[in-house]
Design a protein around this motif. Structure first.
Motif, PDB file in Angstrom:
ATOM      1  N   VAL A   1     -13.707 -27.738  -8.299  1.00 22.08           N
ATOM      2  CA  VAL A   1     -14.989 -27.199  -7.270  1.00 22.08           C
ATOM      3  C   VAL A   1     -15.902 -26.188  -7.931  1.00 22.08           C
TER       4      VAL A   1
ATOM      5  N   GLU B   1     -18.432 -22.734 -10.380  1.00 18.73           N
ATOM      6  CA  GLU B   1     -19.070 -23.758 -10.281  1.00 18.73           C
ATOM      7  C   GLU B   1     -19.124 -24.838 -10.893  1.00 18.73           C
TER       8      GLU B   1
ATOM      9  N   GLU C   1     -11.292 -24.215  -5.797  1.00 14.74           N
ATOM     10  CA  GLU C   1     -11.362 -25.024  -4.627  1.00 14.74           C
ATOM     11  C   GLU C   1     -11.802 -25.884  -5.330  1.00 14.74           C
ATOM     12  N   LEU C   2     -10.673 -27.143  -4.768  1.00 11.32           N
ATOM     13  CA  LEU C   2     -10.661 -28.630  -5.258  1.00 11.32           C
ATOM     14  C   LEU C   2     -11.390 -29.696  -3.975  1.00 11.32           C
ATOM     15  N   ALA C   3     -12.145 -30.884  -3.898  1.00 15.73           N
ATOM     16  CA  ALA C   3     -12.671 -31.844  -2.880  1.00 15.73           C
ATOM     17  C   ALA C   3     -11.920 -32.462  -3.220  1.00 15.73           C
TER      18      ALA C   3
ATOM     19  N   SER D   1     -11.886 -33.157   2.863  1.00 12.72           N
ATOM     20  CA  SER D   1     -11.601 -31.950   3.101  1.00 12.72           C
ATOM     21  C   SER D   1     -12.391 -30.842   1.512  1.00 12.72           C
ATOM     22  N   TYR D   2     -11.293 -29.503   1.569  1.00 11.24           N
ATOM     23  CA  TYR D   2     -11.772 -29.470   0.691  1.00 11.24           C
ATOM     24  C   TYR D   2      -9.936 -28.275   0.667  1.00 11.24           C
TER      25      TYR D   2
ATOM     26  N   ASN E   1     -10.596 -26.018   4.554  1.00  8.30           N
ATOM     27  CA  ASN E   1     -11.397 -26.405   5.316  1.00  8.30           C
ATOM     28  C   ASN E   1     -11.869 -27.488   5.103  1.00  8.30           C
TER      29      ASN E   1
ATOM     30  N   THR F   1     -15.606 -28.016   5.356  1.00  8.64           N
ATOM     31  CA  THR F   1     -16.787 -27.904   4.097  1.00  8.64           C
ATOM     32  C   THR F   1     -16.550 -26.896   3.017  1.00  8.64           C
ATOM     33  N   LYS F   2     -17.254 -27.162   2.105  1.00  9.79           N
ATOM     34  CA  LYS F   2     -17.154 -26.002   0.901  1.00  9.79           C
ATOM     35  C   LYS F   2     -17.263 -24.683   1.154  1.00  9.79           C
ATOM     36  N   THR F   3     -17.012 -24.112   0.540  1.00 11.28           N
ATOM     37  CA  THR F   3     -17.317 -22.902   1.200  1.00 11.28           C
ATOM     38  C   THR F   3     -18.904 -22.130   0.136  1.00 11.28           C
TER      39      THR F   3
END
Length: 313
Positions: free
Chosen positions: A4, A16, A75-77, A82-83, A101, A103-105
């Motif tokens: 991500v 991104e 950051e990985l989906a 989840s992330y 997390n 959701t995505k930040t």
């Protein structure tokens, strides 16, 4: 799993990724200073992604002073929706932190709190393997498969054998075999047998060198062995035909006769010696114990022999 975001605390242009398809294009803005698109950072981006996904530390790439004090974040989906945020610093690259997390930040925020902070490298790899949950080739961890998607230019020379796989075939072929839908145990068994054959061939070569035997002399040596076997068989046959009983009888008779002759000789000698002893004892018994000195001196004078004066005393 999808990438991500990739970002850092400094000296890095944050990225991104688009959800579907992404292309890295190198563009030259100052053509007077740069005439081609080489060395603009395309391959370095692959190394950064590999670094974030806990690849081995590449000192050739990250030993540059520009990376001093840099902390990378990815950051990985995940497949479960989840992330996952991964933190790995250049200076302490064996300490890894994770944050999950829902959701995505937004933006490129650095988490203040971590679910797992400063995990040891091996433990972090196991943890990341659990988070990613790769189930395409379950018998291998994520690092084995992810390297096929992180290719440098040299890795495109062979579709299946990456440039990093310069070792034994057994280190990478079973994975590719299973990735294509086959049973990797078959290729593992085949490669193990081939390796065993190669080892035995090497042993044979060493033995030949040590013995210094020419393979062409094999027939000659085999013929000599056959001749020796015939000689041994003939000797055995001769021994089996030999009559030891008659020979033993002759030897026993000869031995008895020899002993009998020796006994007769010894008996004769014994009789003669006993007779002489008896005669001597009788002669000694007739000797008078009284000695006439005057007669003895007279005898010496007649024989003109010196008669010792001490005898008179």
């Amino acid at each position: 799993m999808k990438l991500v975001k990739i970002y850092a605390n400094k000296n890095f242009k944050n990225i991104e990724f688009e959800p579907e398809f992404n292309v890295v294009i190198a563009t030259i803005f100052e053509k007077q200073k740069k005439k081609d698109t080489h060395n603009l950072g395309k391959t370095s981006l692959i190394h950064v992604i590999n670094f974030i996904l806990l690849g081995s530390f590449n000192k050739k790439i990250f030993g540059n002073k520009i990376f001093n004090g840099v902390a990378f974040y990815g950051e990985l989906a995940l497949n479960n929706g989840s992330y996952l945020i991964i933190k790995r610093e250049i200076d302490t690259n064996t300490k890894i932190s994770f944050k999950i997390n829902d959701t995505k930040t937004k933006g490129f925020l650095i988490p203040k709190n971590w679910d797992d902070e400063n995990l040891a490298f091996d433990k972090a790899r196991k943890k990341l393997n659990e988070h990613l949950g790769f189930d395409v080739v379950p018998s291998y961890d994520y690092r084995k498969s992810i390297t096929y998607f992180l290719r440098t230019q040299q890795d495109y020379l062979d579709v299946y054998k990456l440039d990093k796989f310069k070792g034994k075939h057994i280190d990478w072929k079973p994975f590719v075999f299973e990735l294509l839908g086959y049973d990797s145990n078959l290729i593992i068994k085949k490669l193990s047998l081939e390796e065993d054959i190669d080892k035995k061939k090497e042993i044979i070569r060493i033995l030949k060198d040590e013995a210094r035997i020419n393979v062409n002399d094999r027939d000659k040596l085999a013929g000599l062995l056959d001749i020796k076997e015939l000689e041994v068989n003939e000797a055995k046959s001769t021994i089996d035909k030999f009559n030891f009983f008659q020979q033993d009888q002759y030897i026993n008779k000869e031995l008895i006769e020899s002993l009998d002759n020796q006994i007769q000789i010894l008996s004769t000698d014994r009789y003669r010696i006993a007779y002489d002893i008896d005669k001597i004892e009788k002669s000694l018994a007739n000797i008078s114990e009284q000695i006439n000195i005057e007669e003895l001196q007279k005898l010496h004078n007649e024989a003109q022999l010196l008669f010792p004066v001490e005898l008179k005393k």
